[in-house]
Design a protein around this motif. Sequence first.
Motif, PDB file in Angstrom:
ATOM      1  N   GLY A  74       0.462  -0.974   0.035  1.00 41.24           N
ATOM      2  CA  GLY A  74      -0.451  -0.053  -0.412  1.00 41.24           C
ATOM      3  C   GLY A  74       0.711   1.297   0.102  1.00 41.24           C
ATOM      4  N   SER A  75       0.388   2.316  -0.091  1.00 39.14           N
ATOM      5  CA  SER A  75       1.263   4.018   0.266  1.00 39.14           C
ATOM      6  C   SER A  75       1.357   4.093   1.325  1.00 39.14           C
ATOM      7  N   ASP A 174       0.991  13.130  -2.378  1.00 37.12           N
ATOM      8  CA  ASP A 174      -0.110  11.883  -1.968  1.00 37.12           C
ATOM      9  C   ASP A 174      -1.035  11.625  -3.539  1.00 37.12           C
ATOM     10  N   SER A 203      -4.791   1.097  -5.263  1.00 39.71           N
ATOM     11  CA  SER A 203      -6.457   0.645  -4.120  1.00 39.71           C
ATOM     12  C   SER A 203      -7.542   1.707  -4.828  1.00 39.71           C
ATOM     13  N   GLY A 214       1.518   0.142  -3.487  1.00 43.24           N
ATOM     14  CA  GLY A 214       1.075   1.178  -3.785  1.00 43.24           C
ATOM     15  C   GLY A 214       2.488   1.487  -4.392  1.00 43.24           C
TER      16      GLY A 214
HETATM   17  C1  LIG Z   1      -6.626   5.633   0.255  1.00 41.87           C
HETATM   18  C2  LIG Z   1      -5.448   6.319   0.355  1.00 41.87           C
HETATM   19  C3  LIG Z   1      -4.250   6.342  -0.067  1.00 41.87           C
HETATM   20  C4  LIG Z   1      -4.527   5.035  -0.359  1.00 41.87           C
HETATM   21  O1  LIG Z   1      -3.151   4.071   1.084  1.00 41.87           O
HETATM   22  P1  LIG Z   1      -2.784   2.300   0.249  1.00 41.87           P
HETATM   23  O2  LIG Z   1      -2.089   2.150   1.225  1.00 41.87           O
HETATM   24  O3  LIG Z   1      -2.055   2.229  -1.012  1.00 41.87           O
HETATM   25  O4  LIG Z   1      -4.603   1.642   0.340  1.00 41.87           O
HETATM   26  C5  LIG Z   1      -2.812   6.823   0.786  1.00 41.87           C
HETATM   27  N1  LIG Z   1      -3.253   8.624  -0.141  1.00 41.87           N
HETATM   28  C6  LIG Z   1      -4.658   8.960   0.385  1.00 41.87           C
HETATM   29  C7  LIG Z   1      -4.876   9.861   0.822  1.00 41.87           C
HETATM   30  C8  LIG Z   1      -5.548   7.701   0.922  1.00 41.87           C
HETATM   31  O5  LIG Z   1      -7.117   8.931   0.468  1.00 41.87           O
END
Ligand SMILES: *Cc1c(COP(=O)(O)O)cnc(C)c1O
Length: 344
Positions: A74-75, A174, A203, A214
Amino acid sequence: MNLQTLVRKNIWNLVPYSCARNEFTGEASVFLDANENPLNDPYNRYPDPFQDALKQKVSKVKGVDAANIFFGNGSDEPIDLVVRIFCEPRVDNIVAIDPTYGMYQVCADINDVEYRKVLLNEDFSLDAERLLAATDAYTKLIFLCSPNNPTANVLNQDEMLKVVRNFPGIVIVDEAYIDFADAPGLVSRLSEFPNLIILQTFSKAWGMAAIRLGMAFATTEIIGLFNKVKYPYNINLLTQTFVGESVGKEAEKHETVQMLVEQRAFLRKALLDFSFVKQVYPSDANFLLVKVDDANGLYDYLINRGIVIRNRTKLSLCKDTVRITVGTQEENKALLDALKTYPH
Ligand SMILES: *Cc1c(COP(=O)(O)O)cnc(C)c1O
């Protein structure tokens, strides 16, 4: 920018763990180096620690060199890694827009790093000078989010670049929701800025939140730091294979985004018809931030009907707002039907 002066000394000097799949790369037919079970192919083998095959594919889709890509669980993983790479606990600090995505502060708090919030303007636009004024000699990171969660708007690109150009530390932008925006995002400008890290994710627009992938785009030097600090096998085989097979289906992804953007417009218009809806903020994302007369009351009412939205009333500038994710046409209609009988 001198990267070495920004990185924590222990990280700069770190000798990273060298796993079996790191030490040997090349052609071989008998693998007796990693204490793997010889049976249960292909799940018995440790996955590629640097995900080279997947990076080649994503590189084509994103127009970013494979050497400038880092994949995380994920990020959320690169968000945590930047804090651990750059910020000395109890010494350095982080500056971020407010309100924004909650994980930046959580990662700062976990790592005992001061987190400074700088309010967006009332219309949720970015004031670069106010943000820069909150930095000092110990500020290592600035977090921006565009389109921003939960305010749904893209930040002005010139204003973001003013921050990137004038801040001597690292700026993280982001772009989790960039596929839903009309604006192009900053990826095409990446090579101009050695202190810029762009985050994207599978995601949201790609519809793969469950498989946890991510992306961070940055200079090869910064990617090298991520690779040093990450868990050796941070992206499992199932994720690497599945995304490798899916990333070519850009047309499908584009169709999904189109559908959600249309539903977003439909939902926005329909919500504005309710008298308890005070404002539906413009959205460049797959959700709407909606100001209502009583966010807590509305939230409870919908929960009792099996519909979950996000109450954002406690966030700065967000009093009596709720965040509503754009769903399918059926889901959005179910929401609107429930709202028709909301007593207020
Ligand atoms: C949903 C979201 C993410 C995604 O996070 P993952 O860990 O990649 O699922 C990242 N940054 C923001 C601002 C988000 O709303």
